[in-house]
Enzyme design. Structure first.
Site, PDB file in Angstrom:
ATOM      1  N   ARG A  11       0.227  -9.043  13.588  1.00 35.90           N
ATOM      2  CA  ARG A  11      -0.425  -8.160  12.614  1.00 35.90           C
ATOM      3  C   ARG A  11      -1.236  -8.961  11.596  1.00 35.90           C
ATOM      4  O   ARG A  11      -2.343  -8.583  11.247  1.00 35.90           O
ATOM      5  CB  ARG A  11       0.626  -7.312  11.894  1.00 35.90           C
ATOM      6  CG  ARG A  11       1.114  -6.169  12.756  1.00 35.90           C
ATOM      7  CD  ARG A  11       2.455  -5.668  12.309  1.00 35.90           C
ATOM      8  NE  ARG A  11       2.406  -5.044  10.994  1.00 35.90           N
ATOM      9  CZ  ARG A  11       3.477  -4.911  10.216  1.00 35.90           C
ATOM     10  NH1 ARG A  11       4.650  -5.355  10.605  1.00 35.90           N
ATOM     11  NH2 ARG A  11       3.347  -4.314   9.058  1.00 35.90           N
ATOM     12  N   ARG A  22      11.200  -1.126  10.955  1.00 34.25           N
ATOM     13  CA  ARG A  22      10.060  -0.772  11.796  1.00 34.25           C
ATOM     14  C   ARG A  22       9.986  -1.709  12.998  1.00 34.25           C
ATOM     15  O   ARG A  22      10.213  -2.909  12.853  1.00 34.25           O
ATOM     16  CB  ARG A  22       8.759  -0.876  10.988  1.00 34.25           C
ATOM     17  CG  ARG A  22       8.238   0.475  10.561  1.00 34.25           C
ATOM     18  CD  ARG A  22       7.132   0.374   9.551  1.00 34.25           C
ATOM     19  NE  ARG A  22       5.945  -0.349  10.013  1.00 34.25           N
ATOM     20  CZ  ARG A  22       4.815  -0.415   9.338  1.00 34.25           C
ATOM     21  NH1 ARG A  22       4.709   0.219   8.176  1.00 34.25           N
ATOM     22  NH2 ARG A  22       3.794  -1.093   9.788  1.00 34.25           N
ATOM     23  N   LYS A  37       0.837  -1.210   0.000  1.00 36.12           N
ATOM     24  CA  LYS A  37       0.000   0.000   0.000  1.00 36.12           C
ATOM     25  C   LYS A  37       0.874   1.264   0.000  1.00 36.12           C
ATOM     26  O   LYS A  37       0.694   2.161  -0.813  1.00 36.12           O
ATOM     27  CB  LYS A  37      -0.934   0.010   1.223  1.00 36.12           C
ATOM     28  CG  LYS A  37      -1.806  -1.237   1.343  1.00 36.12           C
ATOM     29  CD  LYS A  37      -2.718  -1.195   2.565  1.00 36.12           C
ATOM     30  CE  LYS A  37      -2.018  -1.247   3.900  1.00 36.12           C
ATOM     31  NZ  LYS A  37      -1.325  -2.521   4.207  1.00 36.12           N
ATOM     32  N   ARG A  72     -10.070  -0.396   8.781  1.00 35.55           N
ATOM     33  CA  ARG A  72      -9.560  -1.736   9.004  1.00 35.55           C
ATOM     34  C   ARG A  72     -10.575  -2.602   9.744  1.00 35.55           C
ATOM     35  O   ARG A  72     -10.330  -3.779   9.977  1.00 35.55           O
ATOM     36  CB  ARG A  72      -8.309  -1.657   9.870  1.00 35.55           C
ATOM     37  CG  ARG A  72      -7.092  -2.115   9.149  1.00 35.55           C
ATOM     38  CD  ARG A  72      -5.950  -1.947  10.086  1.00 35.55           C
ATOM     39  NE  ARG A  72      -5.109  -0.928   9.541  1.00 35.55           N
ATOM     40  CZ  ARG A  72      -3.849  -1.138   9.190  1.00 35.55           C
ATOM     41  NH1 ARG A  72      -3.291  -2.287   9.365  1.00 35.55           N
ATOM     42  NH2 ARG A  72      -3.141  -0.174   8.688  1.00 35.55           N
ATOM     43  N   ARG A  76      11.923  -5.545   4.923  1.00 37.79           N
ATOM     44  CA  ARG A  76      11.612  -4.132   4.663  1.00 37.79           C
ATOM     45  C   ARG A  76      12.495  -3.179   5.464  1.00 37.79           C
ATOM     46  O   ARG A  76      12.817  -3.433   6.619  1.00 37.79           O
ATOM     47  CB  ARG A  76      10.149  -3.848   5.014  1.00 37.79           C
ATOM     48  CG  ARG A  76       9.847  -2.345   4.962  1.00 37.79           C
ATOM     49  CD  ARG A  76       8.393  -2.065   4.961  1.00 37.79           C
ATOM     50  NE  ARG A  76       7.731  -2.551   6.151  1.00 37.79           N
ATOM     51  CZ  ARG A  76       6.417  -2.447   6.349  1.00 37.79           C
ATOM     52  NH1 ARG A  76       5.664  -1.896   5.423  1.00 37.79           N
ATOM     53  NH2 ARG A  76       5.886  -2.906   7.446  1.00 37.79           N
TER      54      ARG A  76
END
Ligand code: AP5
Ligand code: MG
Ligand code: ZN
Length: 217
Positions: free
Chosen positions: A171, A160, A13, A88, A127
């Site tokens: 998550r 992160r 996203k 969400r 990431r």
């Protein structure tokens, strides 16, 4: 153009949002980025949400809805927006409908980025992000031009807190069923465009552009 970006953690996203906002000139409103900024600035909101963020749990609806309501009330969001990571939950989706209805508006597109769980795990663990501008990179799939440095703003890339394996599995668990329910909610209303998010970044963007332009050229 009132667009919602739906997709599990790591679906791409944030990556795609960069190109969308450049081409379509709509602000990128990402609740995750806003919460992380509040956390970094140690504001009262930041302190309240820190534990949820770090563990990978959803922030309570009431707080999240209030944040989005305030953000959508700002001038740059009057002529369209790209919402990334909101809604969400179903209560969030209903609250968004209410906020837009007050302005005589409605969503124009819901883009659903579909990616398998195995691929998501690889993406999240590799990431690296820019804390200054929010850009996402990946050691193998989307490396920055110069290692550890953001292409866009020169910021130093970091991992992160919620990309640690424990938080990643929380998550996914938090979001799997809810994302599926939201996709059905918007499908029924004829708003959903499902995008194959597993292809290379540029191909995914081509599909998004077609969905937003409403043509199939
Ligand atoms: P948020 O920041 O929204 O995190 P998320 O939903 O977990 O999504 P991500 O940002 O991890 O993934 P992305 O889809 O943006 O992927 P990206 O483009 O970076 O939310 C964080 C937290 O905030 C939540 O856990 C919650 O606590 C709270 N929160 C936020 N919104 C909330 C809400 N509405 N309600 C309650 N709580 C809320 O890409 C991932 C990686 O893949 C990158 O390394 C990238 O380079 C790579 N990549 C991207 N595209 C491709 C491709 N096509 N091929 C190969 N690699 C790719
Ligand atoms: Mg993101
Ligand atoms: Zn940057």
């Amino acid at each position: 153009m009132q667009v919602v970006f739906l997709g599990l953690p790591g679906a791409g996203k944030g990556t795609q949002a960069v190109s969308i906002t450049e081409e379509f000139h709509i602000p990128h409103i990402a609740t995750g980025d806003m919460f992380r900024e509040a956390k970094a600035a140690k504001t009262p909101l930041g302190k309240e949400v820190q534990e949820y963020l770090d563990k990978g749990l959803l922030v309570p609806d009431e707080l999240t809805i209030r944040l989005v309501r305030e953000r959508l009330g700002q001038a740059d969001a009057r002529h369209g927006f790209l919402l990334d990571g909101f809604p969400r939950t179903l209560p969030q989706a209903q609250a968004l409908d209410g906020m837009l209805a007050e302005e005589g508006l409605g969503l124009t597109h819901v883009l659903y980025l579909l990616v398998s769980e195995t691929e998501l795990l690889q993406r999240l663990t590799g990431r690296r992000v820019c804390p200054d501008c929010g850009a996402s990179y990946h050691a193998a799939f989307h490396p920055p031009r110069s290692a550890g440095v953001c292409d866009r703003c020169g910021g130093a890339l970091i991992q992160r807190a919620d990309d640690r394996p424990e938080a990643v599995s929380v998550r996914l668990r938090e979001n799997l069923e809810r994302t599926r329910m939201l996709s059905e909610f918007y499908e029924k209303r004829g708003l959903l465009a499902t995008i194959d998010g597993e292809r290379p970044i540029g191909h995914v963007y081509d599909e998004i552009r077609q969905a937003l332009r409403g043509d199939h050229s």
